[in-house]
Motif scaffolding. Structure first.
Motif, PDB file in Angstrom:
ATOM      1  N   THR A  52      31.802  51.346  33.311  1.00 21.48           N
ATOM      2  CA  THR A  52      31.750  51.978  34.623  1.00 21.48           C
ATOM      3  C   THR A  52      32.743  51.286  35.557  1.00 21.48           C
ATOM      4  O   THR A  52      33.214  50.192  35.279  1.00 21.48           O
ATOM      5  CB  THR A  52      30.335  51.892  35.237  1.00 21.48           C
ATOM      6  N   GLU A  56      30.735  51.887  40.883  1.00 25.98           N
ATOM      7  CA  GLU A  56      29.445  52.170  40.256  1.00 25.98           C
ATOM      8  C   GLU A  56      28.626  50.895  40.047  1.00 25.98           C
ATOM      9  O   GLU A  56      27.407  50.894  40.224  1.00 25.98           O
ATOM     10  CB  GLU A  56      29.654  52.885  38.915  1.00 25.98           C
ATOM     11  N   GLN A  59      27.126  49.931  43.368  1.00 25.21           N
ATOM     12  CA  GLN A  59      25.961  50.775  43.669  1.00 25.21           C
ATOM     13  C   GLN A  59      24.735  50.301  42.894  1.00 25.21           C
ATOM     14  O   GLN A  59      23.623  50.267  43.425  1.00 25.21           O
ATOM     15  CB  GLN A  59      26.267  52.237  43.343  1.00 25.21           C
ATOM     16  N   LYS A  60      24.928  49.914  41.633  1.00 22.76           N
ATOM     17  CA  LYS A  60      23.812  49.412  40.816  1.00 22.76           C
ATOM     18  C   LYS A  60      23.265  48.119  41.411  1.00 22.76           C
ATOM     19  O   LYS A  60      22.048  47.959  41.536  1.00 22.76           O
ATOM     20  CB  LYS A  60      24.291  49.180  39.373  1.00 22.76           C
TER      21      LYS A  60
END
Length: 192
Positions: A52, A56, A59-60
């Motif tokens: 990713t 991303e 965001q995780k």
């Protein structure tokens, strides 16, 4: 150095230099295990992402309440896919998931620059094999394991088992004394 491990079924602590293999189906959510590993008892963390983009990963980390001020993200996808790379202090780039020498070197640099308890997550060995090849991925994983031992850090390495031949999975398992197996239903088995 001892590290607390907040993963069900695993020992409460592991020693610096420990590398853990997380074997899982490609369809199962691994973020919970990964972030539990990263956010516990650490001063600095490196997320190596061959699967990713840095956005991303960020965001995780936000979603699972991992302290982003401790995080460095090594993005191996954005350059290769032609995405805009936003320069920021916490993000580094290599050209693609098959730039295994670059991944190893950036890991070495992170471990050399940061002090205290350091954790590394590599998501995923499967992508390294897909973009490069099995032998090169084996060498890179072993090199990162050596760095973790040298710098008294710990690491979690992801491998999606059903997309590889059994012999390939076993070859990677043999590199690790500690293996977590995540099943399709989300249950976790720990072998330490």
């Amino acid at each position: 150095m001892e590290y607390t491990l907040a993963i069900e079924g695993a020992p409460e602590t592991i020693s610096g230099g420990t590398s853990i293999l997380l074997v899982h189906p490609s369809t199962v959510e691994t973020d919970r295990v990964d972030t539990d590993f990263l956010k516990t008892d650490t001063d600095h963390l490196l997320v190596i992402s061959t699967r990713t983009t840095a956005r991303e990963v960020t965001q995780k980390l936000e979603h699972y309440e991992v302290d982003e001020s401790k995080a460095t993200i090594l993005d191996a996808l954005s350059v290769e896919r032609g995405y805009t790379r936003r320069k920021s202090e916490g993000v580094r780039y290599v050209s693609s998931p098959d730039d295994l020498d670059g991944i190893v070197e950036q890991t070495r640099r992170f471990l050399a620059e940061e002090n205290g308890k350091r954790r590394v997550s590599l998501d995923s060995i499967t992508e390294m094999i897909y973009y490069a090849d099995e032998d090169s991925a084996l060498e890179a994983v072993a090199a990162i394991q050596d760095l973790l031992a040298e710098y008294d850090a710990v690491g979690l390495f992801h491998l999606a088992d059903e997309v590889h031949e059994d012999a390939v999975v076993e070859e990677f398992r043999s590199l690790f004394d500690s293996v977590l197996t995540l099943d399709e239903d989300g249950s976790l088995t720990a072998e330490f």
